[in-house]
Design a protein around this motif. Structure first.
Motif, PDB file in Angstrom:
ATOM      1  N   GLU B  34       2.234   3.720  14.746  1.00  0.00           N
ATOM      2  CA  GLU B  34       2.154   4.607  14.187  1.00  0.00           C
ATOM      3  C   GLU B  34       3.222   5.352  13.940  1.00  0.00           C
ATOM      4  O   GLU B  34       3.863   6.223  14.026  1.00  0.00           O
ATOM      5  N   ALA B  35       3.969   5.062  12.761  1.00  0.00           N
ATOM      6  CA  ALA B  35       4.856   5.343  12.050  1.00  0.00           C
ATOM      7  C   ALA B  35       4.896   7.430  11.351  1.00  0.00           C
ATOM      8  O   ALA B  35       5.797   8.028  11.606  1.00  0.00           O
ATOM      9  N   VAL B  36       3.865   7.216  10.781  1.00  0.00           N
ATOM     10  CA  VAL B  36       3.409   8.945  10.430  1.00  0.00           C
ATOM     11  C   VAL B  36       1.452   8.917  11.215  1.00  0.00           C
ATOM     12  O   VAL B  36       0.813   8.050  11.244  1.00  0.00           O
ATOM     13  N   LYS B  37       1.914  10.233  11.695  1.00  0.00           N
ATOM     14  CA  LYS B  37       0.169  10.219  12.604  1.00  0.00           C
ATOM     15  C   LYS B  37      -0.177  11.438  12.280  1.00  0.00           C
ATOM     16  O   LYS B  37      -0.864  12.417  13.290  1.00  0.00           O
ATOM     17  N   GLY B  38      -0.823  11.360  11.068  1.00  0.00           N
ATOM     18  CA  GLY B  38      -2.024  12.282  10.857  1.00  0.00           C
ATOM     19  C   GLY B  38      -1.236  13.822  10.452  1.00  0.00           C
ATOM     20  O   GLY B  38      -0.746  14.915  11.585  1.00  0.00           O
ATOM     21  N   ILE B  39       0.129  14.046   9.579  1.00  0.00           N
ATOM     22  CA  ILE B  39       0.021  14.782   9.031  1.00  0.00           C
ATOM     23  C   ILE B  39      -0.058  15.554   7.686  1.00  0.00           C
ATOM     24  O   ILE B  39      -1.120  15.369   6.709  1.00  0.00           O
TER      25      ILE B  39
END
Ligand SMILES: Nc1ncnc2c1ncn2[C@@H]1O[C@H](COP(=O)(O)OP(=O)(O)O)[C@@H](O)[C@H]1O
Ligand SMILES: [Mg+2]
Lengths: 252, 321
Positions: B34-39
């Motif tokens: 997961e490179a971007v975790k819910g922004i």
């Protein structure tokens, strides 16, 4: 969906090619000439006739197709891979409204364009060598274009799967070279053992070689048109696969 | 019909809020990673919005989702009321992209690069000619117009990529580390150009790990690390909130830290220590300074707090690859 934007990709490739065309053309024409000389004049002396033709006459159409095949194959493998991977040209293009499928279309069309140009030049040389006797030869460049679409699409499938340039060495040695041996370029397909002959007759290259030979000898028939449509349909199928693979490769 | 209405409603909504880009719970997974975790973030129109973070924070991945170069795994994203991937082509028409790596066409000259790229936007040479001349001037590339890309310096390449991103007069410009690896002259030239472009009402989305760049260009910032947003604020308020106005760096051995902290215990401050330094963050700089001068036992440095202090405090000091 593919819009006319793919022509911009073709145009980009063409602009770059105009800077290098001399070297690519020398390679594209040189090879068939060397073969023609070595096999036709050299080896041909030991072979009297094939199907009532001199060996040179038999082989010239096949060599011509080989030149067309190589032009688009080289373009859509090594050159496309450079744009895709080394130079990241395609990353720059998909930041614009052009889609991966349109990139694929532009590339295949450019590969076919190179086949067409090479085909015309080799044909002109054949003319000088006195190998062309009929006006029907004027239709041959169109076949070069079709052959270019086919091998451009196939090459693009390979490129979309390739991790390095080595992959193409295998493709050329293990796929394209045997294909030339089996599809009637150097000897008639009828010499092949039965099951292989049946398989090979479904390969568009076999049909293109035989149609080209017929046109050279001015003995083509309307059934040839069916084979051309078959080859175009086959190319379209390969192109759709290539476009899908390119999309997967470019957009993560 | 319903789809169209949906798009229109959303457009009016974003228009009213004056946010040109909105993201909710945006996630990107590469395989299992997961490179971007819910922004979440909202980018106001005509502002410069920065993503600040160390290497691997997920900045490039976030930018790539904005320009549809990578697919959104989950969450919602709206760009001028348009949603990827269905409105992908429309989105790309209003975005100008400066990617992290210069992907210029090496076989073409500076001028040809721009002509060919303008064609991708459907602009013929006739339509793009004036714009190209204007951009070559603006980015001081006029003299290099016939030079091929490998002969350009890093700063020139970057300026050319910037010019290329502006050919079609985009509403939003995405800049992924616009000045990384450039010398100070080249960086300042680019900053000046970006500042004058900001006045034209375009929206800028910028990633950087240079604090001076972020402080100078960004109206608002998010601080990202390991795929998450740690903070969002104006550069000024970020500093006030996390650090205080002033920073005192004391050069000191590890063993003596406890004793000095004892001495300073009457004052309000936060602190951090590295192998050879103690960092004191405070609003009461002068009182602490007085004490330190009185102790007369340490070498120290008093300065205005910077974004860099916030950055290091929130993301830690260990190396990132
Ligand atoms: N195509 C990819 N496949 C797998 N992992 C990736 C890919 N691109 C980036 N990553 C990983 O995602 C994380 C975030 O990368 P990136 O968005 O480039 O960060 P930044 O731009 O902030 O340095 C890194 O750990 C990186 O290794
Ligand atoms: Mg990055």
């Amino acid at each position: 969906m593919i819009t006319s934007r793919f022509l911009r990709v073709w145009q980009r490739n063409f602009v770059v090619w105009t800077k290098y065309y001399l070297s690519t053309l020398i390679g594209a024409i040189g090879e068939p000439l060397i073969f023609l000389w070595a096999l036709g004049y050299g080896m041909g002396r030991y072979i009297v006739h094939i199907d009532g033709m001199s060996y040179l006459e038999f082989m010239a159409p096949g060599l011509w197709i080989t030149a067309c095949m190589n032009a688009s194959s080289l373009e859509c493998t090594f050159n496309t891979f450079t744009r895709l991977s080394t130079q990241k040209t395609y990353d720059a293009i998909i930041a614009t409204p052009i889609s991966p499928a349109e990139i694929a279309a532009g590339d295949v069309l450019f590969g076919a364009t190179r086949s067409f140009i090479t085909g015309n030049l080799v044909l002109a040389i054949y003319f000088l060598f006195g190998l062309i006797h009929h006006w029907s030869a004027l239709f041959i460049p169109f076949i070069g274009f079709v052959v270019g679409l086919f091998f451009g699409s196939l090459g693009l499938c390979m490129t979309a799967l390739a991790r390095s340039y080595d992959f193409f060495t295998y493709y050329f040695i293990l796929v394209l070279t045997p294909a030339l041996m089996l599809t009637g370029v150097f000897f008639p397909v009828s010499n092949l053992p039965q099951p292989l002959r049946d398989i090979v007759s479904w390969v568009p290259l076999t049909q293109m070689v035989s149609i080209t030979r017929d046109i050279f000898l001015n003995r083509w028939q309307w059934s040839s048109v069916g084979y051309i449509i078959y080859t175009l349909a086959f190319s379209l199928l390969l192109f759709l696969v290539a476009a899908k693979l390119m999309h997967r490769r470019l957009i993560k | 019909m319903r789809v169209y209405k949906g798009v229109k409603d959303r457009y009016q909504f974003t228009h009213k809020m004056n946010y040109i880009i909105q993201a909710q719970n945006l996630v990107k997974k590469y395989g299992h990673f997961e490179a971007v975790k819910g922004i979440d973030f909202n980018i106001p129109k005509a502002s410069c919005f920065g993503f600040l973070g160390p290497n691997g924070a997920g900045k490039t991945t976030t930018m790539s989702m904005l320009y549809c170069f990578v697919r959104v795994t989950s969450g919602s994203l709206s760009i001028a009321g348009l949603t990827p991937p269905s409105d992908e082509r429309e989105i790309k028409k209003i975005l100008g992209i400066v990617p992290q790596d210069n992907n210029l066409d090496p076989d073409l000259s500076v001028f040809e690069n721009l002509v060919v790229y303008a064609r991708y936007y459907g602009l013929s040479l006739k339509q793009s000619k004036n714009k190209i001349e204007e951009l070559l001037d603006f980015f001081e590339l006029g003299e290099k117009r016939n030079v091929r890309i490998p002969q350009l310096s890093g700063g020139m390449k970057r300026r050319l990529v910037l010019a290329r991103a502006l050919l079609h007069d985009p509403k939003i410009i995405i800049l992924d580390e616009p000045t990384t690896g450039l010398d100070p002259q080249a960086r300042h030239l680019i900053w000046e150009r970006l500042e004058s472009l900001k006045k034209t009402g375009k929206t800028f989305v910028l990633t950087t790990h240079y604090m001076d760049e972020a402080e100078r260009l960004c109206d608002e910032l998010v601080l990202m690390d390991q795929g998450k947003i740690l903070e969002q604020n104006t550069p000024h308020k970020l500093i006030e909130k996390h650090i205080g106005k002033e920073t005192i760096e004391i050069i000191i051995d590890n063993q003596k830290v406890d004793s000095i902290l004892d001495h300073l215990s009457p004052f309000k401050f936060t602190w951090e220590k590295t192998s050879a330094r103690l960092f004191i963050y405070t609003h009461e700089g002068h009182k602490i300074l007085e004490k330190l001068i009185q102790l007369n036992n340490f070498e120290f440095l008093h300065r205005r707090s910077s974004l860099e202090d916030v950055f290091l405090k929130l993301t830690g000091r260990e190396l990132r690859e």
